[in-house]
Write a protein that holds these residues in place. Structure first.
Motif, PDB file in Angstrom:
ATOM      1  N   LEU A 307       0.873  -1.184   0.000  1.00  0.00           N
ATOM      2  CA  LEU A 307       0.000   0.000   0.000  1.00  0.00           C
ATOM      3  C   LEU A 307       0.909   1.234   0.000  1.00  0.00           C
ATOM      4  N   SER A 308       0.486   2.276  -0.699  1.00  0.00           N
ATOM      5  CA  SER A 308       1.455   3.323  -1.053  1.00  0.00           C
ATOM      6  C   SER A 308       1.281   4.672  -0.363  1.00  0.00           C
ATOM      7  N   CYS A 309       0.036   5.117  -0.165  1.00  0.00           N
ATOM      8  CA  CYS A 309      -0.181   6.505   0.285  1.00  0.00           C
ATOM      9  C   CYS A 309      -1.243   6.516   1.380  1.00  0.00           C
ATOM     10  N   VAL A 310      -1.027   7.306   2.413  1.00  0.00           N
ATOM     11  CA  VAL A 310      -2.066   7.489   3.432  1.00  0.00           C
ATOM     12  C   VAL A 310      -2.788   8.814   3.168  1.00  0.00           C
ATOM     13  N   ALA A 311      -4.112   8.735   3.011  1.00  0.00           N
ATOM     14  CA  ALA A 311      -4.927   9.918   2.704  1.00  0.00           C
ATOM     15  C   ALA A 311      -5.973  10.129   3.790  1.00  0.00           C
ATOM     16  N   THR A 312      -6.873  11.091   3.578  1.00  0.00           N
ATOM     17  CA  THR A 312      -7.977  11.304   4.521  1.00  0.00           C
ATOM     18  C   THR A 312      -9.353  11.128   3.887  1.00  0.00           C
ATOM     19  N   ASP A 313      -9.481  11.362   2.568  1.00  0.00           N
ATOM     20  CA  ASP A 313     -10.816  11.440   1.964  1.00  0.00           C
ATOM     21  C   ASP A 313     -11.626  12.512   2.701  1.00  0.00           C
ATOM     22  N   HIS A 314     -10.926  13.549   3.174  1.00  0.00           N
ATOM     23  CA  HIS A 314     -11.557  14.587   4.000  1.00  0.00           C
ATOM     24  C   HIS A 314     -12.840  15.098   3.339  1.00  0.00           C
ATOM     25  N   CYS A 315     -13.956  14.831   3.983  1.00  0.00           N
ATOM     26  CA  CYS A 315     -15.269  15.201   3.441  1.00  0.00           C
ATOM     27  C   CYS A 315     -16.144  15.409   4.674  1.00  0.00           C
ATOM     28  N   ALA A 316     -16.096  16.635   5.209  1.00  0.00           N
ATOM     29  CA  ALA A 316     -16.610  16.891   6.551  1.00  0.00           C
ATOM     30  C   ALA A 316     -18.055  17.388   6.510  1.00  0.00           C
ATOM     31  N   PHE A 317     -18.904  16.779   7.338  1.00  0.00           N
ATOM     32  CA  PHE A 317     -20.289  17.223   7.472  1.00  0.00           C
ATOM     33  C   PHE A 317     -20.579  17.516   8.942  1.00  0.00           C
TER      34      PHE A 317
END
Ligand code: DUC
Ligand code: ZN
Ligand code: ZN
Ligand code: ZN
Length: 484
Positions: A307-317
């Motif tokens: 696995l290559s990259c750590v992200a957030t998918d930041h999509c705040a409600f």
């Protein structure tokens, strides 16, 4: 004006060494001993690392009847506060809308950005217009990555024939394909059944998206990408089934990457069984959080390189937005925040526990994304000529995460109460000091769009299936008459 970062230890994806970094304007111009500059930043006891790159955010995105609450202002302030100096957001055409038209909207929104940013383009429908506009998006705008939703049936989801057509076009243009891999048909069916049987709470969200849903779609996307000859990046890999498919593909020589989120690495499915409806609903995102077995798999993948990259998918409600789904979990807007917390959480739970080395931390928070998305070594590097996007991380500085002190505009934080150790002393965005001795000094509009070239021929997926694309007609002496 020149700035020098002195007395620190430089940590890149491959090296650790003591040196000063000299910056002129926006660029690193020298790395060495005893450097002098107009402004001095003291990095004694600190690690000097490439600024984080979050390859997956959704700022001010229209989604599930509302807009995600953090925009390019609050979102990129949050990014910088946590040591992230570049975000890659998704330009999202509504089905029927042109790609170039959608880009204009994202161009306007992003003018407020405090840090640099780039876009992926989403392919939410397929037509001759989309086929044509892809070339302009790539060549004129410098966007080389296109995302396909295999879920959200009836909204953003694309069918296999559309995905296959899009993948072939991307292969031809030298770009890469991204997928949100969940079987949207199965999710829709399971959701309807759960609701019919009276399971309308947020836990229904987790039940409607078991790991098999993700594993199946990941496998399918990989096989279709292989047949189309396009490199594939799988976003938010949350489970062993999906990770396994990626591992196997990589071992077979396919160019496939997987991206776990900091949320899936550190939060588990028990969050959906909290007696407080709000608590569980605030954590509804797709894919959902999983159990420890899957988390161990993701950590192992980061460590081993599958696995290559750590992200957030930041999509705040906000909580109020989440409450749209009271009585029907399918109406809870999907998404969680994490932009400010990704780097400190990964440092604490990865480096702090011995699961990752500091060099591996840099690779998965910054350098790998820059390489895969083709903006390395402008980004993701501490090299002469690179942009001065730098985080000076103090391994002794600590805090307890709380919504009360966050930059994000929502009223809660999914990591509330987590104690993190390893926080930025300084953060520089193209040479400008945006976090100064731990204090955010935002600058709206400082951020610039980062163009990314197509990778071209070198990055093609390569397996033996390619031979099948060159059919060899068989010479026959005769063909039997039909109906005999
Ligand atoms: N998943 C989420 O949770 N939010 C945004 C889009 C997505 O795929
Ligand atoms: Zn997604
Ligand atoms: Zn996403
Ligand atoms: Zn402590």
């Amino acid at each position: 004006m020149t700035t020098v970062i002195k007395n620190g230890t430089i940590v890149t994806h491959d090296l650790t060494y003591a040196a000063d970094v000299l910056i002129d304007g926006e660029t690193i111009i020298e790395i060495g001993e005893n450097l002098e500059g107009d402004e001095v930043l003291d990095a004694t006891g600190c690690y000097v690392m490439p600024g984080g790159i979050d390859p997956h955010t959704h700022l001010e995105m229209p989604f599930m009847g509302t807009y995600s609450s953090d925009d390019f202002d609050s979102g990129t302030r949050a990014a910088l506060a946590g040591g992230t100096t570049m975000v890659v957001d998704f330009a999202l055409p509504q089905p029927g809308q042109g790609l170039l038209d959608a880009l204009k909207t994202w161009d306007n929104k992003s003018a407020r950005a405090h840090c640099d940013y780039s876009f992926h383009m989403a392919v939410t429908w397929w037509s001759e217009q989309v086929f044509d506009e892809m070339k302009t998006v790539i060549e004129q705008y410098g966007i080389n990555s296109f995302k396909h939703f295999m879920a959200y049936k009836g909204a953003l989801m694309v069918q296999d024939d559309e995905m296959y057509a899009s993948f072939q076009r991307l292969a031809e243009l030298g770009a890469i394909a991204l997928v949100h891999a969940e079987n949207g048909d199965v999710v829709a069916d399971l959701s309807a059944r759960l609701l019919r049987e009276g399971n309308d709470g947020p836990e229904g969200h987790a039940y409607s998206r078991p790991p098999q849903v993700e594993g199946e779609a990941t496998n399918r996307a990989i096989m279709i990408a292989d047949m189309a000859g396009v490199p594939l990046y799988v976003v938010h890999v949350s489970c062993e089934q999906s990770h396994e498919a990626i591992r196997r593909a990589r071992q077979a020589g396919m160019r496939v990457w997987g991206e776990p989120l900091i949320q899936h690495l550190t939060l588990d499915e028990s969050e959906y069984f909290n007696e407080d409806w709000d608590h569980s609903a605030r954590r509804v995102m797709s894919p959902p959080f999983r159990d420890e077995k899957h988390q161990d798999s993701l950590w192992a993948g980061l460590q081993s390189g599958s696995l290559s990259c750590v992200a957030t998918d930041h999509c705040a409600f906000t909580t109020e937005q989440k409450r749209t789904g009271i009585g029907d979990f399918t109406k809870i807007p999907n998404g969680t925040g994490g932009l400010e917390d990704r780097m400190p959480m990964l440092w604490t739970y990865g480096v702090g526990t011995g699961r990752l080395t500091p060099n591996e931390f840099v690779a998965v928070t910054s350098t790998n994304s820059a390489k895969i998305l083709n903006c390395y070594p402008k980004k993701g590097a501490i090299l002469v000529g690179s942009d001065a996007d730098i985080v000076v991380l103090d391994p002794e500085k600590e805090k307890t995460i709380s919504a009360k002190t966050q930059e994000s505009s929502i009223d809660y934080n999914v990591f509330e109460g987590k104690h993190v150790k390893g926080l930025p002393r300084y953060v520089l965005s193209r040479g400008r000091v945006m976090v100064d001795d731990g204090v955010l000094k935002p600058s709206e509009g400082h951020g610039r769009f980062v163009k990314r070239r197509p990778q071209g021929e070198v990055n093609r997926a390569l397996t033996s299936w390619k031979d099948m694309t060159k059919p060899r007609p068989v010479e026959r002496s005769g063909i039997p008459a039909s109906g005999v």
